[in-house]
Design a protein around this motif. Structure first.
Motif, mmCIF file in Angstrom:
data_model
loop_
_atom_site.group_PDB
_atom_site.id
_atom_site.type_symbol
_atom_site.label_atom_id
_atom_site.label_comp_id
_atom_site.label_asym_id
_atom_site.label_seq_id
_atom_site.Cartn_x
_atom_site.Cartn_y
_atom_site.Cartn_z
ATOM 1 N N UNK A 150 10.838 28.615 -39.583
ATOM 2 C CA UNK A 150 10.365 29.878 -39.085
ATOM 3 C C UNK A 150 11.864 30.566 -38.638
ATOM 4 N N UNK A 151 12.127 31.630 -39.207
ATOM 5 C CA UNK A 151 13.511 32.210 -39.065
ATOM 6 C C UNK A 151 13.699 33.447 -38.539
ATOM 7 N N UNK A 170 13.222 22.736 -51.944
ATOM 8 C CA UNK A 170 12.226 23.440 -52.937
ATOM 9 C C UNK A 170 11.147 23.311 -52.280
ATOM 10 N N UNK A 171 10.750 22.221 -51.568
ATOM 11 C CA UNK A 171 9.083 21.947 -51.190
ATOM 12 C C UNK A 171 9.132 22.278 -49.822
ATOM 13 N N UNK A 172 9.364 23.699 -49.505
ATOM 14 C CA UNK A 172 9.391 24.167 -48.105
ATOM 15 C C UNK A 172 8.888 25.434 -48.310
ATOM 16 N N UNK A 208 9.281 14.244 -48.985
ATOM 17 C CA UNK A 208 7.916 14.583 -49.600
ATOM 18 C C UNK A 208 6.974 15.149 -48.538
ATOM 19 N N UNK A 209 7.517 15.325 -47.401
ATOM 20 C CA UNK A 209 6.941 15.671 -46.362
ATOM 21 C C UNK A 209 7.205 17.268 -46.404
ATOM 22 N N UNK A 254 1.090 27.773 -36.738
ATOM 23 C CA UNK A 254 -0.294 27.301 -37.147
ATOM 24 C C UNK A 254 -0.740 27.799 -38.710
ATOM 25 N N UNK A 255 -0.285 28.596 -39.252
ATOM 26 C CA UNK A 255 -0.364 28.879 -40.577
ATOM 27 C C UNK A 255 -0.191 27.988 -41.367
ATOM 28 N N UNK A 256 0.937 27.395 -40.953
ATOM 29 C CA UNK A 256 1.535 26.586 -41.939
ATOM 30 C C UNK A 256 0.820 24.899 -41.602
ATOM 31 N N UNK A 257 0.480 24.816 -40.505
ATOM 32 C CA UNK A 257 -0.331 23.441 -40.062
ATOM 33 C C UNK A 257 -1.880 23.527 -40.733
ATOM 34 N N UNK A 258 -2.269 24.651 -40.808
ATOM 35 C CA UNK A 258 -3.850 24.708 -41.286
ATOM 36 C C UNK A 258 -3.761 24.986 -42.762
#
Length: 156
Positions: free
Chosen positions: A100-101, A122-124, A94-95, A150-154
């Protein structure tokens, strides 16, 4: 991540079984063989400098680390053995996950790898970097990698 899309390099294939041959080969690997092998998984425009290759080589050689490459490469065999457990952890968490590929990655080739990843996990979210980035996006495009991270973290 997925053994069915993983394409190990020739040297990895020869070393992964911890055979007598693997033990012999670990002692034969020199800087030029290492440089050629590692260079194969970088993009054509993002090759490390000679100094960077040398830093990687000396890091590997520290405390005779090169002599245990066959043991380290057991993860290739373990991918098949533990696939359900390892992939299951990705698909059931659930995290929030973010991949990044680099699309030129010869080890996890595009588009097969991305299709499977997006189908199973799915939850990615996925960031596919520029077309010339390969297996080590954090080294080949550190700015693009950090921006995606950073886009992901924010985002939450």
């Amino acid at each position: 991540l997925f053994p069915e899309t993983h394409h190990p390099r020739l040297l990895q294939t020869l070393l992964k079984d911890s055979s007598i041959l693997a033990t012999f080969l670990t002692r034969l690997i020199n800087f030029l063989i290492f440089q050629k092998g590692v260079g194969e998984v970088f993009g054509p425009y993002t090759q490390p400098t000679d100094a960077e290759f040398w830093d990687m080589w000396t890091s590997l050689r520290h405390n005779d680390g090169n002599l245990v490459l066959d043991s380290i490469l057991q993860y290739i065999n373990q991918r098949f053995q533990h696939r359900d457990r390892w992939v299951g952890a990705l698909t059931s968490t659930h995290a929030p996950l973010h991949l990044i590929y680099g699309p030129l990655d010869p080890v996890n080739p595009h588009p097969q790898f991305i299709r499977l990843y997006m189908h199973l996990v799915k939850r990615s979210t996925v960031t596919i970097l520029d077309d010339h980035i390969s297996h080590y996006p954090q080294l080949e495009d550190p700015t693009g990698f950090l921006k995606a991270y950073f886009n992901f973290i924010h985002s939450f």
